[in-house]
Motif scaffolding. Structure first.
Motif, short mmCIF file in Angstrom:
data_model
loop_
_atom_site.label_atom_id
_atom_site.label_comp_id
_atom_site.label_asym_id
_atom_site.label_seq_id
_atom_site.Cartn_x
_atom_site.Cartn_y
_atom_site.Cartn_z
N ALA A 302 0.81 -1.22 0.00
CA ALA A 302 0.00 0.00 0.00
C ALA A 302 0.84 1.27 0.00
O ALA A 302 0.33 2.35 -0.33
CB ALA A 302 -0.93 0.01 1.21
N ILE A 303 2.12 1.17 0.36
CA ILE A 303 2.91 2.39 0.57
C ILE A 303 4.18 2.46 -0.28
O ILE A 303 4.92 3.43 -0.17
CB ILE A 303 3.31 2.53 2.06
N GLU A 304 4.42 1.47 -1.13
CA GLU A 304 5.71 1.41 -1.83
C GLU A 304 5.99 2.68 -2.64
O GLU A 304 7.09 3.24 -2.59
CB GLU A 304 5.80 0.18 -2.73
N GLU A 305 5.01 3.14 -3.39
CA GLU A 305 5.22 4.35 -4.20
C GLU A 305 5.51 5.56 -3.32
O GLU A 305 6.40 6.36 -3.59
CB GLU A 305 4.00 4.61 -5.07
N ILE A 314 14.90 12.28 1.20
CA ILE A 314 15.87 12.29 2.30
C ILE A 314 17.27 11.85 1.85
O ILE A 314 18.15 11.63 2.69
CB ILE A 314 15.40 11.46 3.51
N GLY A 315 17.46 11.74 0.55
CA GLY A 315 18.81 11.51 0.03
C GLY A 315 19.21 10.06 -0.15
O GLY A 315 20.40 9.75 -0.27
N LEU A 316 18.22 9.15 -0.20
CA LEU A 316 18.49 7.74 -0.44
C LEU A 316 18.18 7.39 -1.88
O LEU A 316 17.53 8.16 -2.60
CB LEU A 316 17.63 6.87 0.49
N GLU A 317 18.63 6.21 -2.31
CA GLU A 317 18.17 5.70 -3.60
C GLU A 317 16.65 5.64 -3.56
O GLU A 317 16.07 5.20 -2.57
CB GLU A 317 18.75 4.30 -3.81
N PRO A 318 15.97 6.08 -4.60
CA PRO A 318 14.50 6.13 -4.57
C PRO A 318 13.87 4.75 -4.70
O PRO A 318 13.43 4.34 -5.78
CB PRO A 318 14.15 7.04 -5.75
N SER A 319 13.83 4.03 -3.59
CA SER A 319 13.19 2.71 -3.59
C SER A 319 12.75 2.36 -2.18
O SER A 319 13.30 2.86 -1.19
CB SER A 319 14.17 1.64 -4.09
N PHE A 320 11.76 1.49 -2.10
CA PHE A 320 11.29 1.01 -0.80
C PHE A 320 12.40 0.28 -0.06
O PHE A 320 12.60 0.48 1.13
CB PHE A 320 10.08 0.08 -1.00
N TRP A 326 17.77 1.53 5.32
CA TRP A 326 18.21 2.65 6.17
C TRP A 326 17.64 2.52 7.58
O TRP A 326 18.35 2.72 8.57
CB TRP A 326 17.78 3.98 5.55
N VAL A 327 16.35 2.17 7.69
CA VAL A 327 15.74 1.99 9.00
C VAL A 327 16.45 0.89 9.78
O VAL A 327 16.78 1.06 10.97
CB VAL A 327 14.23 1.66 8.86
N LEU A 328 16.72 -0.23 9.12
CA LEU A 328 17.40 -1.33 9.79
C LEU A 328 18.80 -0.93 10.26
O LEU A 328 19.22 -1.26 11.38
CB LEU A 328 17.48 -2.54 8.86
#
Length: 387
Positions: A302-305, A314-320, A326-328
């Motif tokens: 539901a939230i991948e996009e 926030i400066g990461l590769e644009p992917s889920f 990053w969270v991990l």
């Protein structure tokens, strides 16, 4: 040398932000009509120099101030009623909620209940129950956060545990919003690293769940994504160097942003965390942090996009996957347990917790519906470490 930003804001309430602003506490009390404020704080903070200094400032200004500190880390109804007794016995006319989320929530509810005649649970955040309250019976509140996590200083509710059911309930009223907030990052300098981590990740959870909650609220979304960026840039700095006043200030902003944004909604992170905290008395922010990646994966379809756009901002590769990674990594860097075992939570009460989670008031904001069965699987995954 880094510096703390300094500013006055009027959104979502009057906020005095910046290092040293605690010196304005007495004037702030007088400006909202308090002559006898009750400082509501927790037992540890009650013994600390910053709290004594606040009390001394108020009494030196001619105010009849006192401290109430019988507050648990996850406040319970008994704390509120004892606070009411202290409020009335001292003939106090307002509350200075001073501390982390527990003191802020309890302080706000004590001020709210000051002139009510109905039981506290009659004002749970259900439908229009808040209209049952007598607004004239609500005392003014000044909030002084000493952590950077819950954002309760800019909230219109307090989370209190009902002891008979071990259930966290939200007491809500629009007039529970503090009249003035004093955000002084110098008050957070003494936080140890593990509390810095837990409170900072609480702010992240608030921003993240608000951003992912369904519904149209671009104002909340914009605040949430910038709050997440601030956590990404400044939480590792504050964790590494607790005296980094710029990092402390930016995290204090992120905390307020999270609580402002989650007017849009929260979700399964909190729906799982609330039963866990109520039954095991775990630290709320750390508990949110443990559940975060498991809920992200559960909600992925539901939230991948949306998460892909957030990752890019926030400066990461644009992917889920980049955001999840990053969270991990952030959790690992900050010493957060990967599983519930690290919170001393086992499977003994999973049946009970799985009944509680879908009924938590935050569950309705999750982008994927939460059932008893899905909650049970999330608890099991969080215990086993299956992401």
């Amino acid at each position: 040398m880094t510096m703390s930003p300094r500013s006055n804001w009027s959104y979502p309430t009057a906020i005095r932000f910046g290092a040293g602003r605690i010196s304005e506490l007495a004037e702030a009390c007088k400006s909202v009509g308090m002559q006898a404020p009750l400082i509501v704080t927790d037992p540890f903070l009650a013994t600390q120099p910053m709290t004594k200094a606040a009390l001394d400032q108020l009494t030196s200004a001619g105010l009849k101030a006192a401290i109430f500190s019988d507050i648990k880390p996850n406040p319970v109804e008994t704390n509120v009623y004892k606070g009411l007794e202290a409020l009335k016995a001292g003939k106090h006319d307002g509350v200075v909620a001073f501390g982390g989320g527990s003191a802020l929530d309890a302080g706000k509810v004590i001020a709210f209940m000051a002139g009510q005649t109905r039981p506290m649970w009659d004002f749970e955040d259900v439908g229009d129950w808040w209209t049952r309250a007598d607004p004239k019976g609500i005392q003014p509140i000044i909030a002084v956060p000493t952590t950077a996590g819950t954002g309760s200083e800019v909230g219109r509710a307090g989370v209190i545990t009902q002891e008979a059911t071990h259930t966290k309930k939200v007491i809500f009223h629009p007039l529970m919003m503090p009249k003035i907030v004093i955000c002084d990052p110098e008050l957070t300098v003494g936080m140890p690293p593990h509390i810095t981590a837990g409170t900072g990740l609480d702010a992240l959870a608030h921003c993240l769940e608000a951003y992912c909650a369904p519904g149209y609220h671009p104002l909340a979304d914009g605040i949430a994504v910038e709050g997440i960026r601030l956590v990404k840039e400044y939480l590792p700095r504050a964790y590494k160097d607790g005296k980094d006043i710029e990092a402390r200030a930016q995290l204090m902003s992120a905390a307020a942003m999270g609580a402002t944004a989650f007017q849009k909604g929260l979700g399964a992170i909190h729906a799982l965390s609330h039963p866990t905290g109520a039954l095991y008395d775990t630290h709320h922010g750390l508990t949110n942090a443990v559940f975060m990646p498991y809920v992200l994966v559960y909600n992925r379809k539901a939230i991948e996009e949306r998460i892909t756009r957030l990752a890019a901002y926030i400066g990461l590769e644009p992917s889920f996957q980049a955001f999840l990674d990053w969270v991990l990594q952030l959790r690992k860097d900050l010493g957060v347990p990967h599983t519930l075992e690290g919170l001393k939570v086992d499977s003994a009460r999973f049946d009970e917790m799985s009944e509680m989670a879908p009924n938590d008031p935050t569950a309705g904001g999750n982008p994927v519906p939460i059932t008893k069965e899905s909650a049970r699987k999330l608890f099991e995954d969080a215990l086993a470490g299956r992401v």
